[in-house]
Write an enzyme that holds these catalytic residues in place. Structure first.
Site: not given
Length: 270
Positions: A158, A162
Site C-alpha cells: 500500500h 497507510k
C-alpha cells in the site's frame, strides 16, 4: 429528488471521503445530505464542494454526527477505528445503514460494532471491491483443497500513508485461508519475522507488508508446496472501486433487517 436516500460521508477531507462525496453527488440513486469532519477542522462551516476546490454542492461540512445522521438513511465511513465505533453507536440510534471501510479494529472495537448491529444494518469490509471479494472466496476454496504441505503466505502493498499493517484486506484473506483449513487465524498467524526465527511452523499463515509511494493496493496469496506454487493476486489501480463498492453496499442495506454484514453478502457471493 427528495425521495432518494440521503447519504452522509464521514472524514470528508480525506482521499476516500472526497471520492465518496463526488460519487454520491453524481449518483442518480442517492443524494448527499451531510459531510462530517473532526471538531476544529478548517473545513467546518464551509460548503463541501467549495472546500474540495470545486463547485458548491449545497452541503455544509459539520462536526456533529448526531445531527447529520438524523437526516440520513446511510453513512459511508472510512475514518479511524475509534471514530467508526462512535459513529456506529449513533448510526444505530438513527437506524441508518452504516457502511464501514475503516480497518485496524481490535477485538473490543469489533465487539462494539456487533452491538450496534443489533439495532441497525452494519456493513463492514476490509475491502469493498468486487475483485478482492472474489479473491477471498477463491482463497478459502484453495486452502480447503490443499493440505499443510502447502505453506500460505499473504503479501500486501500500500501507499506510504497507510497507518495499519497487515491491511484489512490481508486479514480478510488470512481469515478466509484459516476458515478453509478449519482453524482460527489468531492461532496460526505469523505477522512479523525478524532475526533468527527458526524454521517455519507447519500450518501457519504468514503476512508481509510493503509500504511506499502511491500504491493503491496489491495483494498476493501464495500457496507454496513441494515443487510448485499457486499464486492468487489482485491489483487495484483506482481507489474509485472502493467508493463504488461502498455506495453499492449502502443502497443494498436499505430496508434490510439489522445485523452485521460484509461485501460477500452485498455481492451475493455466499
Amino acid at each position: 429528488m427528495s425521495d432518494l436516500p440521503g447519504i452522509v460521508v464521514t472524514g470528508a477531507s480525506g482521499r476516500m471521503g472526497q471520492m465518496l462525496i463526488r460519487l454520491v453527488a453524481e449518483s442518480p440513486a442517492a443524494r448527499l445530505v451531510g459531510a462530517l469532519e473532526r471538531p476544529g477542522h478548517d473545513w467546518i462551516g464551509r460548503d463541501v464542494g467549495v472546500a474540495m476546490g470545486g463547485a458548491a454542492l449545497g452541503v455544509t461540512v459539520g462536526d456533529d454526527p448526531l445531527e447529520a445522521f438524523a437526516q440520513a438513511q446511510a453513512i459511508l465511513d472510512f475514518t479511524s477505528p475509534e471514530a467508526s465505533v462512535e459513529f456506529a453507536m449513533l448510526a444505530a440510534q438513527a437506524r441508518a445503514v452504516h457502511v464501514i471501510g475503516t480497518t485496524g479494529f481490535d477485538q473490543d472495537q469489533i465487539a462494539k460494532l456487533r452491538l450496534a448491529a443489533r439495532h441497525a444494518v452494519v456493513i463492514r469490509a476490509g475491502n469493498m471491491s468486487l475483485g478482492v471479494n472474489l479473491l477471498v472466496g477463491l482463497t478459502r476454496k484453495v486452502a480447503a483443497a490443499l493440505g499443510e504441505d502447502f505453506d500460505i503466505e499473504i503479501v500486501e502493498a500500500h501507499h506510504r500513508h497507510k497507518v495499519d499493517a497487515p491491511s484489512g484486506t490481508a486479514l480478510m484473506l488470512g481469515e478466509a485461508a484459516a476458515e478453509g483449513r478449519g482453524v482460527r487465524l489468531a492461532q496460526v498467524a505469523d505477522r512479523g519475522r525478524d532475526g533468527i526465527t527458526g524454521a517455519r511452523t507447519p500450518g501457519h499463515i504468514g503476512f508481509a507488508a510493503i509500504r511506499g509511494g502511491d500504491i493503491v493496493g496489491e495483494h498476493d496469496v501464495i500457496f507454496a508446496g513441494p515443487g510448485e506454487r499457486i499464486r492468487l493476486s489482485h491489483v487495484a489501480t483506482d481507489r474509485a472501486i472502493f467508493a463504488r463498492g461502498a455506495l453499492r453496499a449502502a443502497l443494498w442495506g436499505l430496508g434490510r433487517h439489522p445485523g452485521a454484514y460484509d461485501m460477500a453478502d452485498v455481492l451475493g457471493l455466499d
